[in-house]
Design an enzyme around this catalytic site. Structure first.
Site, mmCIF file in Angstrom:
data_model
loop_
_atom_site.group_PDB
_atom_site.id
_atom_site.type_symbol
_atom_site.label_atom_id
_atom_site.label_comp_id
_atom_site.label_asym_id
_atom_site.label_seq_id
_atom_site.Cartn_x
_atom_site.Cartn_y
_atom_site.Cartn_z
ATOM 1 C CG HIS A 214 -0.577 0.122 2.597
ATOM 2 N ND1 HIS A 214 -0.007 1.413 2.892
ATOM 3 C CD2 HIS A 214 -0.034 -0.924 3.375
ATOM 4 C CE1 HIS A 214 0.439 1.211 4.250
ATOM 5 N NE2 HIS A 214 0.738 -0.353 4.472
ATOM 6 C CB CYS B 236 1.414 -3.592 5.323
ATOM 7 S SG CYS B 236 -0.280 -4.614 5.604
#
Length: 383
Positions: A285, A304
């Site tokens: 992301h 992440c």
């Protein structure tokens, strides 16, 4: 079959003190395997022939006669290939060595550069051997088009037809929340994603902030929901503040809320999320903190992978969608509404952990073992 059996034997016999010599010229990642194998043989040769001169302590190096110090460093950098011929520039050679070891490139033998140069060839050979085994964990055919994240190198590249089309920095999980090593498939891109905060992060990271700043949720565009179901009741954050900061009474086990950050420039996921639903709840992301890409140590996330160039990556992945035009992204971003764009041709993504690899010029590079995986027993190839 012969190559597979050979690799399995290599994985079984490699130890920090006994490393096999091998080459390979098969499979899509075989060129990397072949060149890394040559690097392995080179460092094993240095270890076995005694050509390597061990450096004295750092304080001794600093106080050593400058001519003797220069001669010693020059010889070592010739052996590592950073100086290509006798009489070559010592400073250029040291800069080359620093670049290959992800160190500040200043041409000065600082302490970190000394530590890397003082590492015995046998230790380097063991590191290379472990990375050869990691290459064997990748599939025989990685695909004509794929995304490869090297966690240890904090890097991402998009590969098409065996050529690198896009490269960028990444931020990966901190040591306490490691980014997992595995492969998946990116099937969609979410533009203007909301962030449903995992309970672990809500309690460990955000709850302490709420105890100090009761209005943190309003200031950062969060909704509070009672539960995780589709019909979860929304709780106005200001009502919680007015009731006397109940966050001081909330513990991990009794945390009854789901925190959801609405889309927008300040969203922790940024403006793009590259989605591949998985058991780890990890994905690629954007980020609302792009300044962090300027750091050398980028093990900073909760697991992440934050990407430096999300817009370029999104456009590259969407270009194979029929009728796609990049201008559409501007319109979607301006709405601040969440839109999921399905990839007509899903793309494999590999989250690998390589602390040694060879570049296109044939130079072997080393990255910090940020998670300590190099210290673990060598895993046998799973093929």
């Amino acid at each position: 079959m012969l190559i597979r059996c050979l690799r399995l034997v290599i994985a079984l016999i490699i130890t920090p003190v006994a490393v096999a010599n091998t080459t390979s010229n098969h499979t899509p990642n075989s060129q990397q395997y072949h060149h890394l194998s040559k690097a392995l043989m080179h460092y094993k040769h240095l270890e076995e022939t005694g050509a390597w001169s061990q450096l004295p302590t750092y304080s001794q190096v600093l106080t050593q006669d400058p001519v003797k110090r220069a001669a010693l460093l020059h010889n070592l950098l010739l052996l590592t290939g950073d100086i290509d011929k006798p009489g070559g520039s010592l400073q250029k050679g040291l800069k080359s060595f620093q670049h290959r070891h992800k160190l500040p490139v200043n041409g000065i033998l600082d302490y970190k550069s000394y530590q890397a140069l003082a590492q015995h060839p046998g230790e380097k050979a063991a590191i290379i051997a472990k990375n050869l085994s990691r290459l064997d964990q990748l599939p025989e055919n990685m695909g004509d088009r794929y995304v490869l994240v090297n966690i240890a190198d904090y890097s991402l590249k998009l590969v098409e037809d065996n050529a690198t089309r896009l490269t960028m920095k990444v931020i990966v999980g901190k040591k306490a929340r490691k980014t997992p090593i595995w492969a998946d498939t990116i099937r969609s891109i979410v533009v203007n994603p909301p962030w449903n905060v995992p309970k672990k992060i809500a309690v460990k990271d955000i709850l302490p902030k709420l105890r100090r700043q009761p209005d943190y949720l309003q200031n950062h565009n969060f909704l509070v929901l009672r539960g995780w179901g589709q019909n979860a009741q929304m709780v106005p954050p200001y009502s919680l503040v007015e009731s006397g900061n109940p966050w001081r009474k909330v513990s991990y086990k009794s945390f009854p809320y789901r925190l959801k950050q609405l889309p927008g420039p300040g969203n922790a996921l940024g403006r793009f999320k590259f989605d591949f639903p998985n058991k780890h709840s990890v994905y690629l992301h954007d980020t609302s903190q792009p300044h962090l890409f300027r750091k050398n140590n980028r093990a900073l996330s909760s697991g992440c992978v934050r990407v430096e160039k999300p817009r370029q990556l999104a456009e590259s992945l969407l270009q194979l969608n029929r009728g796609w035009q990049p201008q559409r992204l501007d319109k979607l971003l301006d709405t601040n509404k969440t839109v999921t764009l399905r990839l007509e041709q899903p793309i494999p993504v590999y989250l690998a952990y390589m602390t040694a690899w060879v570049d296109t010029g044939g130079k072997v590079h080393f990255a910090n073992d940020i998670y300590g995986h190099d210290q673990r027993p060598l895993e046998v190839a799973r093929r």
